[in-house]
Design a protein around this motif. Structure first.
Motif, PDB file in Angstrom:
ATOM      1  N   THR A 273       0.832  -1.200   0.000  1.00  0.00           N
ATOM      2  CA  THR A 273       0.000   0.000   0.000  1.00  0.00           C
ATOM      3  C   THR A 273       0.872   1.259   0.000  1.00  0.00           C
ATOM      4  N   THR A 274       0.472   2.253  -0.786  1.00  0.00           N
ATOM      5  CA  THR A 274       1.197   3.524  -0.836  1.00  0.00           C
ATOM      6  C   THR A 274       1.178   4.190   0.540  1.00  0.00           C
ATOM      7  N   VAL A 275       2.336   4.685   0.962  1.00  0.00           N
ATOM      8  CA  VAL A 275       2.477   5.320   2.279  1.00  0.00           C
ATOM      9  C   VAL A 275       2.994   6.745   2.088  1.00  0.00           C
ATOM     10  N   THR A 276       2.414   7.688   2.815  1.00  0.00           N
ATOM     11  CA  THR A 276       2.877   9.076   2.809  1.00  0.00           C
ATOM     12  C   THR A 276       3.514   9.394   4.157  1.00  0.00           C
ATOM     13  N   LEU A 277       4.768   9.848   4.125  1.00  0.00           N
ATOM     14  CA  LEU A 277       5.494  10.233   5.331  1.00  0.00           C
ATOM     15  C   LEU A 277       5.439  11.759   5.483  1.00  0.00           C
ATOM     16  N   ASN A 278       5.166  12.230   6.688  1.00  0.00           N
ATOM     17  CA  ASN A 278       5.012  13.666   6.953  1.00  0.00           C
ATOM     18  C   ASN A 278       5.921  14.088   8.104  1.00  0.00           C
ATOM     19  N   TRP A 279       6.394  15.324   8.050  1.00  0.00           N
ATOM     20  CA  TRP A 279       7.169  15.887   9.157  1.00  0.00           C
ATOM     21  C   TRP A 279       7.259  17.400   8.981  1.00  0.00           C
ATOM     22  N   GLU A 280       7.792  18.060   9.993  1.00  0.00           N
ATOM     23  CA  GLU A 280       8.063  19.491   9.935  1.00  0.00           C
ATOM     24  C   GLU A 280       9.530  19.710  10.236  1.00  0.00           C
ATOM     25  N   GLY A 281      10.130  20.640   9.517  1.00  0.00           N
ATOM     26  CA  GLY A 281      11.546  20.908   9.706  1.00  0.00           C
ATOM     27  C   GLY A 281      11.983  22.126   8.921  1.00  0.00           C
ATOM     28  N   SER A 282      13.189  22.595   9.209  1.00  0.00           N
ATOM     29  CA  SER A 282      13.723  23.798   8.584  1.00  0.00           C
ATOM     30  C   SER A 282      14.003  23.566   7.100  1.00  0.00           C
ATOM     31  N   ASP A 283      13.765  24.597   6.299  1.00  0.00           N
ATOM     32  CA  ASP A 283      14.094  24.542   4.874  1.00  0.00           C
ATOM     33  C   ASP A 283      15.598  24.522   4.637  1.00  0.00           C
ATOM     34  N   ASP A 284      16.380  24.820   5.668  1.00  0.00           N
ATOM     35  CA  ASP A 284      17.833  24.829   5.506  1.00  0.00           C
ATOM     36  C   ASP A 284      18.399  23.411   5.402  1.00  0.00           C
ATOM     37  N   PHE A 285      17.665  22.406   5.896  1.00  0.00           N
ATOM     38  CA  PHE A 285      18.158  21.045   5.860  1.00  0.00           C
ATOM     39  C   PHE A 285      18.014  20.431   4.469  1.00  0.00           C
ATOM     40  N   THR A 286      18.896  19.489   4.165  1.00  0.00           N
ATOM     41  CA  THR A 286      18.714  18.574   3.047  1.00  0.00           C
ATOM     42  C   THR A 286      18.186  17.274   3.633  1.00  0.00           C
ATOM     43  N   TYR A 287      17.044  16.807   3.107  1.00  0.00           N
ATOM     44  CA  TYR A 287      16.377  15.651   3.696  1.00  0.00           C
ATOM     45  C   TYR A 287      16.534  14.413   2.819  1.00  0.00           C
ATOM     46  N   GLU A 288      16.577  13.243   3.498  1.00  0.00           N
ATOM     47  CA  GLU A 288      16.635  11.954   2.815  1.00  0.00           C
ATOM     48  C   GLU A 288      15.939  10.918   3.693  1.00  0.00           C
ATOM     49  N   ILE A 289      15.190  10.004   3.042  1.00  0.00           N
ATOM     50  CA  ILE A 289      14.507   8.928   3.743  1.00  0.00           C
ATOM     51  C   ILE A 289      15.266   7.626   3.484  1.00  0.00           C
ATOM     52  N   LEU A 290      15.646   6.919   4.561  1.00  0.00           N
ATOM     53  CA  LEU A 290      16.312   5.628   4.455  1.00  0.00           C
ATOM     54  C   LEU A 290      15.362   4.536   4.933  1.00  0.00           C
ATOM     55  N   PHE A 291      15.397   3.388   4.239  1.00  0.00           N
ATOM     56  CA  PHE A 291      14.600   2.227   4.639  1.00  0.00           C
ATOM     57  C   PHE A 291      15.300   0.980   4.135  1.00  0.00           C
ATOM     58  N   PRO A 292      14.988  -0.202   4.683  1.00  0.00           N
ATOM     59  CA  PRO A 292      15.695  -1.418   4.281  1.00  0.00           C
ATOM     60  C   PRO A 292      15.633  -1.629   2.772  1.00  0.00           C
ATOM     61  N   GLY A 293      16.799  -1.689   2.165  1.00  0.00           N
ATOM     62  CA  GLY A 293      16.868  -1.939   0.736  1.00  0.00           C
ATOM     63  C   GLY A 293      16.752  -0.708  -0.136  1.00  0.00           C
ATOM     64  N   GLY A 294      16.703   0.484   0.449  1.00  0.00           N
ATOM     65  CA  GLY A 294      16.558   1.663  -0.408  1.00  0.00           C
ATOM     66  C   GLY A 294      16.747   2.967   0.340  1.00  0.00           C
TER      67      GLY A 294
END
Length: 391
Positions: A174-195
């Motif tokens: 099933t499609t999952v949407t991840l949400n959060w709040e944070g500064s625009d100054d950061f570079t963001y990346e999502i890590l998960f098993p295998g990707g």
């Protein structure tokens, strides 16, 4: 010496310097409080702002500042606006171009809002030029004074927060949407098993806006999965995790150290057979939810014992051996017939006569069979004993 008294206040206090390289700048408000502690005075003032990127500069962008001024008459308690106009890197404060009348105890507040603080910590000094006098007809005399603003070291970027999935329990794929709040100054990346998945830059009106990332079917969880949000700026890193649980997870391989406990095993395709684990053994069903017995296919079975009603060859018309309380029966043509079948053997030995140790022996040949007292016939013919003989 100035006729009026000047006091500088900031919000926040003290101001924090901006950090080089950050998209969002440190901002604040500067209040210049002007008070008349003597007789009535008539005055205009000019506030010069030091502009640049050094420790002694208040801001590196004069255009972001929004000025306003208010005069309060202490006798009436009435507050009214005064004129504040930008002139180069200064603000001219007047009463629509004329001198402002300040009675004894009157005060005036000049507010500089949305000041983008310069990037180096230090002391920024604002110069105030006053043109003031005790009467309008007597002319105004110029005098200068200075007020200072402290700029502390840049504040740390607050770490991201509120990292969560739109649904914490989903079906596999099933499609999952991840949400959060944070500064625009950061570079963001999502890590998960295998990707891993980088997060595109998003421009927000504020410096701490909401973010979201959709994981499509290719990256959607197939089993319970922990996602890690990595936020980076320069050499700084923040990590936050959230876990999504999956109903009926899909596993590539499973290694169990202490065993697997389950009441039922079933194939991955709808309609596949299943195995039910019982206290005394297992039952094989033709489908997952059926009560119809299924079939076990194997090349070889190494068993201590077999309890079964009958045994048959692989083909449906092969002969079978049925077991009853009196012994066994051989049939031809499978379970659909009761026609007796044949037993083919080189010889049949008596139960209690090991090979070469004597005992009766039946020799099967073309004309029928011969019963001997021993295999080589040296002891002569043997006997057949029977209760009944039906021809």
């Amino acid at each position: 010496m100035t006729m009026l008294t000047y006091t500088l206040i900031t919000d926040p206090a003290p101001l924090a310097a901006s950090e080089a390289g950050r998209q969002s700048k440190s901002t604040g408000t500067v209040y210049l409080l002007v008070t008349n502690t003597g007789q009535t005075a008539y005055a205009t003032i000019k506030v010069t702002v030091p502009v640049g990127t050094g420790a002694g500069h208040l801001t590196d962008d004069f255009t972001t500042i929004t000025p306003k001024g208010e005069h309060t008459d202490v006798k009436t308690g009435r507050t009214r606006a005064v004129t504040v106009q930008a002139q180069s890197f200064a603000f001219q404060v007047s009463d629509q171009g004329s001198a402002i009348t300040l009675g004894p105890g009157d005060h005036m507040v000049v507010t500089l809002e949305n000041v983008a603080v310069a990037p180096q910590a230090g002391l920024a000094v604002l110069r105030v030029t006053e043109a003031a006098g005790r009467s309008k007809s007597g002319g105004l005399r110029n005098s200068d004074t200075a007020v200072a603003v402290v700029k502390t070291a840049p504040k740390e970027i607050p770490p991201p927060h509120g990292f969560r999935a739109d649904n914490v329990v989903v079906d596999a794929g099933t499609t999952v949407t991840l949400n959060w709040e944070g500064s625009d100054d950061f570079t963001y990346e999502i890590l998960f098993p295998g990707g891993r998945k980088p997060v595109p830059k998003v421009e927000h009106t504020g410096s701490h806006g909401p973010y979201s990332l959709v994981l499509d079917a290719a990256d959607a969880p197939k089993r319970d999965t922990t996602y890690t949000l990595v936020a980076g700026f320069g050499t700084r890193r923040h990590t936050v995790t959230t876990t999504v649980q999956v109903r009926d997870p899909i596993l590539g391989t499973l290694t169990a150290v202490d065993g697997v406990t389950t009441p039922r095993l079933e194939g991955s395709t709808k309609g596949d057979g299943s195995i039910t684990l019982l206290p005394g053994g297992v039952k094989v069903w033709s489908t997952g939810s059926s009560d119809a017995p299924g079939t076990v296919f194997a090349d070889k079975a190494d068993l201590n014992g077999v309890n079964t009603t009958w045994v048959q060859g692989r083909s449906t018309d092969d002969g079978l051996i049925a077991f009853s309380r009196f012994g066994l029966q051989v049939y031809t043509g499978g379970t659909g017939t009761a026609t007796p079948g044949s037993v083919y053997a080189d010889s049949i030995r008596a139960k209690d006569a090991p090979y070469g140790q004597g005992g009766g022996w039946i020799n099967l040949h073309d004309e029928g069979m011969t019963v001997y007292l021993s295999k080589d016939g040296s002891n002569g013919l043997g006997s057949v004993t029977a209760r009944d003989f039906n021809r």
